[in-house]
Scaffold this active site. Structure first.
Site, PDB file in Angstrom:
ATOM      1  N   GLY A  86      21.137  43.168 139.483  1.00 17.97           N
ATOM      2  CA  GLY A  86      21.704  42.428 138.490  1.00 17.97           C
ATOM      3  C   GLY A  86      21.423  42.706 137.256  1.00 17.97           C
ATOM      4  O   GLY A  86      20.280  43.626 136.340  1.00 17.97           O
TER       5      GLY A  86
ATOM      6  N   ILE B  39      19.606  39.754 135.725  1.00 17.56           N
ATOM      7  CA  ILE B  39      18.244  39.794 136.127  1.00 17.56           C
ATOM      8  C   ILE B  39      17.051  41.063 136.648  1.00 17.56           C
ATOM      9  O   ILE B  39      16.448  41.019 135.462  1.00 17.56           O
ATOM     10  CB  ILE B  39      17.968  38.127 137.180  1.00 17.56           C
ATOM     11  CG1 ILE B  39      18.479  37.252 136.450  1.00 17.56           C
ATOM     12  CG2 ILE B  39      16.088  38.071 136.603  1.00 17.56           C
ATOM     13  CD1 ILE B  39      18.291  35.996 137.195  1.00 17.56           C
TER      14      ILE B  39
ATOM     15  N   THR C  37      12.128  34.758 142.098  1.00 13.42           N
ATOM     16  CA  THR C  37      12.119  34.146 140.810  1.00 13.42           C
ATOM     17  C   THR C  37      14.002  34.356 141.504  1.00 13.42           C
ATOM     18  O   THR C  37      14.746  33.624 140.595  1.00 13.42           O
ATOM     19  CB  THR C  37      11.907  34.642 140.106  1.00 13.42           C
ATOM     20  OG1 THR C  37      13.228  35.849 139.763  1.00 13.42           O
ATOM     21  CG2 THR C  37      11.021  34.428 138.879  1.00 13.42           C
TER      22      THR C  37
ATOM     23  N   ARG D 150      15.839  33.532 145.689  1.00 10.52           N
ATOM     24  CA  ARG D 150      16.230  31.898 146.020  1.00 10.52           C
ATOM     25  C   ARG D 150      15.035  31.828 147.631  1.00 10.52           C
ATOM     26  O   ARG D 150      13.796  32.887 147.850  1.00 10.52           O
ATOM     27  CB  ARG D 150      17.250  31.619 146.984  1.00 10.52           C
ATOM     28  CG  ARG D 150      18.448  31.206 145.815  1.00 10.52           C
ATOM     29  CD  ARG D 150      18.462  30.412 145.546  1.00 10.52           C
ATOM     30  NE  ARG D 150      19.700  29.598 144.563  1.00 10.52           N
ATOM     31  CZ  ARG D 150      19.528  29.773 143.023  1.00 10.52           C
ATOM     32  NH1 ARG D 150      18.404  30.236 142.976  1.00 10.52           N
ATOM     33  NH2 ARG D 150      20.645  29.624 142.724  1.00 10.52           N
TER      34      ARG D 150
ATOM     35  N   GLU E 258      13.149  22.419 148.509  1.00  8.51           N
ATOM     36  CA  GLU E 258      12.987  22.441 147.192  1.00  8.51           C
ATOM     37  C   GLU E 258      12.965  20.795 147.187  1.00  8.51           C
ATOM     38  O   GLU E 258      14.134  20.208 147.267  1.00  8.51           O
ATOM     39  CB  GLU E 258      13.234  23.162 146.283  1.00  8.51           C
ATOM     40  CG  GLU E 258      13.309  25.044 146.319  1.00  8.51           C
ATOM     41  CD  GLU E 258      13.855  25.716 145.043  1.00  8.51           C
ATOM     42  OE1 GLU E 258      14.298  24.770 144.090  1.00  8.51           O
ATOM     43  OE2 GLU E 258      13.389  26.945 145.000  1.00  8.51           O
TER      44      GLU E 258
ATOM     45  N   HIS F 113      10.965  26.148 140.403  1.00  3.65           N
ATOM     46  CA  HIS F 113      12.402  25.922 139.844  1.00  3.65           C
ATOM     47  C   HIS F 113      12.961  26.272 138.801  1.00  3.65           C
ATOM     48  O   HIS F 113      13.805  25.531 138.129  1.00  3.65           O
ATOM     49  CB  HIS F 113      13.982  25.990 141.022  1.00  3.65           C
ATOM     50  CG  HIS F 113      14.987  26.633 141.232  1.00  3.65           C
ATOM     51  ND1 HIS F 113      15.528  26.493 141.975  1.00  3.65           N
ATOM     52  CD2 HIS F 113      14.700  28.042 139.838  1.00  3.65           C
ATOM     53  CE1 HIS F 113      16.474  27.651 142.137  1.00  3.65           C
ATOM     54  NE2 HIS F 113      16.364  27.767 140.553  1.00  3.65           N
TER      55      HIS F 113
HETATM   56  N1  NAI Z   1      14.895  31.155 139.492  1.00  5.12           N
HETATM   57  C1  NAI Z   1      15.807  30.939 138.767  1.00  5.12           C
HETATM   58  O1  NAI Z   1      15.847  29.731 138.150  1.00  5.12           O
HETATM   59  C2  NAI Z   1      17.051  31.482 138.961  1.00  5.12           C
HETATM   60  C3  NAI Z   1      17.489  32.296 140.311  1.00  5.12           C
HETATM   61  N2  NAI Z   1      18.643  33.174 140.296  1.00  5.12           N
HETATM   62  C4  NAI Z   1      18.936  33.504 141.261  1.00  5.12           C
HETATM   63  O2  NAI Z   1      18.683  35.221 141.105  1.00  5.12           O
HETATM   64  C5  NAI Z   1      19.790  35.672 141.726  1.00  5.12           C
HETATM   65  C6  NAI Z   1      19.938  37.359 141.258  1.00  5.12           C
HETATM   66  O3  NAI Z   1      21.029  36.975 139.346  1.00  5.12           O
HETATM   67  P1  NAI Z   1      21.256  37.594 138.892  1.00  5.12           P
HETATM   68  O4  NAI Z   1      20.826  38.997 138.573  1.00  5.12           O
HETATM   69  O5  NAI Z   1      21.988  37.120 137.779  1.00  5.12           O
HETATM   70  O6  NAI Z   1      22.426  38.206 139.636  1.00  5.12           O
HETATM   71  P2  NAI Z   1      23.335  39.245 139.880  1.00  5.12           P
HETATM   72  O7  NAI Z   1      24.946  38.983 140.172  1.00  5.12           O
HETATM   73  O8  NAI Z   1      23.741  39.809 138.565  1.00  5.12           O
HETATM   74  O9  NAI Z   1      22.666  40.286 140.287  1.00  5.12           O
HETATM   75  C7  NAI Z   1      22.658  39.880 141.946  1.00  5.12           C
HETATM   76  C8  NAI Z   1      22.083  41.137 142.214  1.00  5.12           C
HETATM   77  O10 NAI Z   1      22.308  41.854 143.793  1.00  5.12           O
HETATM   78  C9  NAI Z   1      22.386  42.601 144.571  1.00  5.12           C
HETATM   79  N3  NAI Z   1      22.865  42.181 145.882  1.00  5.12           N
HETATM   80  C10 NAI Z   1      23.359  41.856 146.978  1.00  5.12           C
HETATM   81  N4  NAI Z   1      22.560  42.257 147.966  1.00  5.12           N
HETATM   82  C11 NAI Z   1      21.828  42.738 147.844  1.00  5.12           C
HETATM   83  C12 NAI Z   1      21.682  43.099 148.939  1.00  5.12           C
HETATM   84  N5  NAI Z   1      20.938  42.990 150.130  1.00  5.12           N
HETATM   85  N6  NAI Z   1      19.911  44.006 148.217  1.00  5.12           N
HETATM   86  C13 NAI Z   1      19.849  44.022 147.221  1.00  5.12           C
HETATM   87  N7  NAI Z   1      20.380  44.191 146.235  1.00  5.12           N
HETATM   88  C14 NAI Z   1      21.608  42.589 146.776  1.00  5.12           C
HETATM   89  C15 NAI Z   1      23.320  42.869 143.760  1.00  5.12           C
HETATM   90  O11 NAI Z   1      24.627  44.455 144.371  1.00  5.12           O
HETATM   91  C16 NAI Z   1      23.582  42.401 142.449  1.00  5.12           C
HETATM   92  O12 NAI Z   1      23.766  43.827 141.687  1.00  5.12           O
HETATM   93  C17 NAI Z   1      20.712  34.301 141.852  1.00  5.12           C
HETATM   94  O13 NAI Z   1      21.909  35.607 142.782  1.00  5.12           O
HETATM   95  C18 NAI Z   1      20.188  33.441 141.946  1.00  5.12           C
HETATM   96  O14 NAI Z   1      19.661  33.323 143.359  1.00  5.12           O
HETATM   97  C19 NAI Z   1      19.771  33.220 138.989  1.00  5.12           C
HETATM   98  C20 NAI Z   1      18.942  33.173 138.127  1.00  5.12           C
HETATM   99  C21 NAI Z   1      18.170  31.559 137.705  1.00  5.12           C
HETATM  100  O1  AKG Z   2      21.105  25.401 138.763  1.00  2.00           O
HETATM  101  C1  AKG Z   2      19.649  25.984 137.828  1.00  2.00           C
HETATM  102  O2  AKG Z   2      19.592  24.818 137.124  1.00  2.00           O
HETATM  103  C2  AKG Z   2      19.172  26.983 138.033  1.00  2.00           C
HETATM  104  C3  AKG Z   2      19.722  27.785 137.604  1.00  2.00           C
HETATM  105  C4  AKG Z   2      19.844  29.015 138.988  1.00  2.00           C
HETATM  106  O3  AKG Z   2      19.015  28.803 140.164  1.00  2.00           O
HETATM  107  C5  AKG Z   2      20.519  29.385 138.884  1.00  2.00           C
HETATM  108  O4  AKG Z   2      20.852  30.555 137.961  1.00  2.00           O
HETATM  109  O5  AKG Z   2      20.918  30.612 140.527  1.00  2.00           O
END
Ligand code: NAI
Ligand code: AKG
Length: 304
Positions: free
Chosen positions: A134, A136, A214, A216, A245, A263
């Site tokens: 997606g 990221i 990075t 969950r 966490e 995080h």
């Molecule tokens: N460490 C941090 O601070 C952050 C962590 N995150 C986590 O990163 C995750 C991804 O974020 P984005 O890329 O922005 O979300 P996004 O929604 O743009 O991308 C997620 C992708 O995962 C795919 N997906 C769904 N189920 C799947 C599976 N079983 N196997 C493989 N791919 C699958 C979806 O089709 C989608 O393309 C979020 O759900 C969130 O939990 C997001 C932002 C910050």
């Molecule tokens: O929500 C936050 O503070 C951390 C960002 C995150 O993990 C997310 O966007 O999913």
């Protein structure tokens, strides 16, 4: 924008994600709530006041919000897709480099007066497997191409045009596991993806693979990773997220090839501004009856 819109703003007094019992009293009389990585479980929603119309996630992942319970109460849940993607992709790369070259260990030793010889690995020419392509995952893929890596990706809803444009090889989950030197997780945590990395899936990986998370903490069975590090099956683990966490004194911390961060993937000036602006806009749009494209619980809302 929020100050002009709201008659009163209640702030999180704890400077960390809220637990259910801390959140419940803060929601009293509230119309809209901007949620961090707080515990918004069914119990919280059950106790939420009838005034509450919208929960606007400041961030992308909404695994900690019971979106079904919200929908059944008519509470709209929104998020901020893409707002932190480049920041998290940067951190994923930072963790990859940190584990491959043991940068934190080298830093700590050198500052203590040591001068160790540390043999790392190049990223150049290695295979990176991305699970979840997606916003990221795509950012990580683009960066990897700049490092001359071969990039494989698994995503059930893969963006073929992106893969063609950036030379990403569309792969099955098993191919990503078995062919990659580095595996980076960028998929959401759901019932189906909990512990997607476990002793069985680790056994399918190359000997000496490096795992980066990075996304969950719940995606990874930390005990299985611990055993794999101990056995040398995994060469290293870089993670920004934990099953619980904060993790306290995790057994994983005994390994110098484990690099951890609190995080903080989206903790950059740029991402914080983008998430805050979009979270506030979503909240106001919902409360004023404007169309909001970022509703994540439409399927559960009684009135759509
Ligand atoms: N460490 C941090 O601070 C952050 C962590 N995150 C986590 O990163 C995750 C991804 O974020 P984005 O890329 O922005 O979300 P996004 O929604 O743009 O991308 C997620 C992708 O995962 C795919 N997906 C769904 N189920 C799947 C599976 N079983 N196997 C493989 N791919 C699958 C979806 O089709 C989608 O393309 C979020 O759900 C969130 O939990 C997001 C932002 C910050
Ligand atoms: O929500 C936050 O503070 C951390 C960002 C995150 O993990 C997310 O966007 O999913």
């Amino acid at each position: 924008m929020l100050e002009q819109f709201a008659s009163e703003i209640v702030c999180n007094p704890y400077n960390r994600p809220l637990m259910a019992d801390e959140l419940i009293p803060l929601l009293e009389g509230v119309d809209g709530y901007i949620a961090g990585v707080d515990d918004v479980s069914a119990r919280v929603i059950d106790k939420a006041p009838s005034t509450l119309k919208v929960i606007s996630r400041y961030g992308v992942g909404y695994d900690q919000v019971d979106i079904k319970a919200c929908g059944q109460r008519g509470i709209v849940v929104t998020n901020t897709p893409g707002a932190n993607a480049e920041s998290v992709a940067d951190l994923a790369f930072g963790l990859m480099l940190s584990v491959a070259r043991q940068i934190p260990y080298a830093d700590e030793q050198t500052k203590r007066g040591g001068w160790p010889r540390i043999t790392g690995l190049e990223l150049y020419g290695k295979t990176l497997g991305i699970i979840g392509l997606g916003a990221i995952g795509k950012g990580v893929a683009r960066r990897a191409k700049g490092f001359s890596m071969r990039v494989l990706a698994y995503d059930p809803a893969i963006d073929e045009a992106f893969c063609r444009q950036y030379g990403v090889e569309i792969s099955s989950f098993e191919e990503v596991l078995s062919k990659s030197d580095f595996i980076s997780l960028h998929l959401p945590l759901k019932d189906e993806t909990k512990h997607i990395i476990n002793s069985n899936t680790i056994s399918m990986m190359k000997d000496g693979a490096i795992l980066i998370n990075t996304a969950r903490g719940g995606l990874v069975d930390e005990q299985a990773v611990y055993q794999a590090l101990k056995a040398g099956k995994l060469r290293g683990f870089g993670t920004d997220v934990f099953e619980v966490e904060p993790p306290g004194k995790s057994p994983l911390f005994e390994f110098k090839n484990v690099v951890v961060t609190p995080h903080m993937g989206s903790s950059t000036v740029e991402a914080i501004n983008a998430m805050a602006n979009l979270a506030v806009k979503n909240l106001i749009d919902v409360l004023t009856g404007k169309e909001c494209p970022y509703i994540v619980n439409r399927e559960y809302l009684k009135i759509v």
